[in-house]
Design a protein around this motif. Structure first.
Motif, mmCIF file in Angstrom:
data_model
loop_
_atom_site.group_PDB
_atom_site.id
_atom_site.type_symbol
_atom_site.label_atom_id
_atom_site.label_comp_id
_atom_site.label_asym_id
_atom_site.label_seq_id
_atom_site.Cartn_x
_atom_site.Cartn_y
_atom_site.Cartn_z
ATOM 1 N N GLU A 180 4.224 -5.192 -10.021
ATOM 2 C CA GLU A 180 3.488 -5.449 -8.786
ATOM 3 C C GLU A 180 4.126 -4.609 -7.676
ATOM 4 O O GLU A 180 5.235 -4.897 -7.234
ATOM 5 N N ASP A 181 3.423 -3.571 -7.262
ATOM 6 C CA ASP A 181 3.940 -2.648 -6.249
ATOM 7 C C ASP A 181 3.409 -3.059 -4.876
ATOM 8 O O ASP A 181 2.260 -2.783 -4.537
ATOM 9 N N ASN A 182 4.268 -3.728 -4.086
ATOM 10 C CA ASN A 182 3.843 -4.104 -2.731
ATOM 11 C C ASN A 182 4.479 -3.210 -1.661
ATOM 12 O O ASN A 182 4.475 -3.539 -0.479
ATOM 13 N N ASP A 183 5.043 -2.073 -2.099
ATOM 14 C CA ASP A 183 5.593 -1.029 -1.222
ATOM 15 C C ASP A 183 6.976 -1.345 -0.655
ATOM 16 O O ASP A 183 7.610 -0.463 -0.068
ATOM 17 N N TRP A 184 7.439 -2.595 -0.839
ATOM 18 C CA TRP A 184 8.716 -2.975 -0.238
ATOM 19 C C TRP A 184 9.624 -3.626 -1.259
ATOM 20 O O TRP A 184 9.291 -4.663 -1.837
ATOM 21 N N ALA A 185 10.789 -3.036 -1.489
ATOM 22 C CA ALA A 185 11.826 -3.639 -2.314
ATOM 23 C C ALA A 185 12.756 -4.393 -1.358
ATOM 24 O O ALA A 185 13.695 -3.821 -0.809
ATOM 25 N N ILE A 186 12.431 -5.638 -1.115
ATOM 26 C CA ILE A 186 13.041 -6.470 -0.075
ATOM 27 C C ILE A 186 12.764 -5.805 1.281
ATOM 28 O O ILE A 186 11.661 -5.892 1.787
ATOM 29 N N SER A 187 13.737 -5.109 1.857
ATOM 30 C CA SER A 187 13.543 -4.474 3.163
ATOM 31 C C SER A 187 13.536 -2.952 3.066
ATOM 32 O O SER A 187 13.554 -2.277 4.096
ATOM 33 N N MET A 188 13.489 -2.434 1.861
ATOM 34 C CA MET A 188 13.530 -0.984 1.656
ATOM 35 C C MET A 188 12.171 -0.466 1.221
ATOM 36 O O MET A 188 11.589 -0.982 0.262
ATOM 37 N N PRO A 189 11.639 0.545 1.897
ATOM 38 C CA PRO A 189 10.373 1.125 1.449
ATOM 39 C C PRO A 189 10.542 1.770 0.079
ATOM 40 O O PRO A 189 11.637 2.209 -0.293
ATOM 41 N N LYS A 190 9.463 1.833 -0.655
ATOM 42 C CA LYS A 190 9.520 2.288 -2.045
ATOM 43 C C LYS A 190 10.164 3.660 -2.191
ATOM 44 O O LYS A 190 10.942 3.900 -3.124
ATOM 45 N N ASP A 191 9.869 4.595 -1.283
ATOM 46 C CA ASP A 191 10.380 5.950 -1.440
ATOM 47 C C ASP A 191 11.887 6.053 -1.207
ATOM 48 O O ASP A 191 12.488 7.095 -1.468
ATOM 49 N N ARG A 192 12.512 4.985 -0.712
ATOM 50 C CA ARG A 192 13.968 4.982 -0.572
ATOM 51 C C ARG A 192 14.649 4.285 -1.761
ATOM 52 O O ARG A 192 15.874 4.294 -1.867
ATOM 53 N N VAL A 193 13.848 3.704 -2.611
ATOM 54 C CA VAL A 193 14.382 3.002 -3.775
ATOM 55 C C VAL A 193 14.299 3.864 -5.022
ATOM 56 O O VAL A 193 15.196 3.872 -5.862
#
Length: 353
Positions: A180-193
């Protein structure tokens, strides 16, 4: 082709999940304001909500049976509802009551319902290995049961996920991984993860099908999951599906979301997979009166579950020590541990140990 019956079922599940979480917000905030106290109120501790994820749970789980296994992450409610977890006992568990799924000891991130083979965990990607294990067990038993592991896009770099993909591929196991891609890994945007924008591409390294659904459309999820689940049931191995969902709330209740641009929050609020599915129902001849009836039935079910849970007794303090350890085998308890020295014990030297 999705039937009207399945459209109605998915819609009711999604409406139930959305209203359920909206009501949990109301109950959770009791006693926690004006100064936010996470330990106060009828629902102590953290609460992670999945409003905006409903299409993935409903679109996948509608293809599953009670004997199929589902593992979910720390936003589990929409998946649990779609899998058929007992709503009253799940609510009692969230309220920490004695009649909860885990007798009030697990809370909302650690729900377990063996009647429908559902479990969840707050550990990132933790559900992947157990789902693979359930799939392997089904294969060894020569049944056509399948397993589904749900996880967030922030978990696609975890070793547990990647190792699970590998094991599932090597043994052609009947398991489906749903990101499930909601664009946020907790407080980090996907492109920083991760530098993998399309998480379904993770499947390429393990020679399994990978499918990306670019919108949280229940019908699109339904169609992709139908193929993946049937593929698994027929003994043709695993599939990885990534669904673009949206997060309408913070990572957890009390999250100030200072890291998140207002524009992103506005975009999430403007998207609504539930309203999109209502339009699909209308296009198939379902009237607004019928849709309202489904919605009212879902709301009544939620209110009944919450009222019932709040009336349930709290566990006695001494029960904290129950169900913590597994009792030793009967022989070990009666012969002073002699059974542990029997031939073939793990402590024996030589052989294949």
């Amino acid at each position: 082709m999705v039937s009207v019956t399945d459209l109605r079922t998915m819609y009711e599940q999604m409406v139930t999940a959305r209203h359920y979480e909206e009501r949990l917000v109301d109950e959770y905030l009791v006693g926690k304001q004006p100064a936010f106290d996470i330990s106060a109120g009828p629902i102590p501790g953290e609460l992670h909500l999945a409003a905006g994820h409903e299409a993935s749970g409903a679109g996948v789980c509608i293809h599953l049976r009670d004997d199929d296994t589902v593992t979910a992450p720390h936003r589990p409610h929409h998946i649990a509802i779609a899998k058929g977890v007992d709503l009253k006992r799940m609510t009692a568990e969230i309220f920490g009551r004695k009649t909860g799924l885990c007798r009030g000891k697990g809370g909302h991130m650690h729900l377990f319902d063996p009647d429908v083979n559902f479990a969840c965990s707050g550990i990132i990607a933790q559900g992947c290995p157990p789902a693979v294990g359930a799939a392997m067990a089904a294969k060894k038993r020569n049944t056509d049961a399948v397993a589904v592991a749900f996880l967030g896009e922030g978990a696609i770099d975890q070793g547990g996920f990647l190792e699970s993909l590998n094991l599932a591929a090597v043994h052609d196991l009947p398991v489906v991984f749903v990101v499930e891609d909601n664009d946020w890994a907790i407080s980090m945007p996907k492109d920083r993860v991760t530098d993998v924008q399309n998480g379904a591409q993770r499947a390429d390294g393990f020679d399994m099908p990978g499918v990306r659904i670019d919108s949280d459309d229940a019908v699109a999820v339904y169609e992709a999951a139908d193929e993946a689940v049937m593929r698994a049931r027929d003994g043709n191995g695993p599939t990885l599906i990534e669904v673009q969902v949206h997060r309408r709330m913070g990572h957890f209740m009390g999250d100030a979301e200072g890291y998140r641009p207002e524009a992103d929050i506005d975009r999430a609020e403007q998207r609504d997979s539930i309203e999109r599915l209502a339009e699909d129902l209308r296009s198939h001849g379902v009237t607004d009166d019928d849709i309202d009836e489904i919605r009212e039935r879902a709301h009544e079910r939620v209110e009944e579950a919450i009222s019932w849970a709040k009336e349930q007794p709290e566990p006695d303090p001494e029960e904290a020590y129950e169900n913590v350890f597994t009792n030793p085998p009967a022989q070990a308890a009666t012969d002073g541990g002699a059974a542990a020295d029997a031939p073939g014990d793990a402590g024996e030297t030589g052989g294949d140990n």
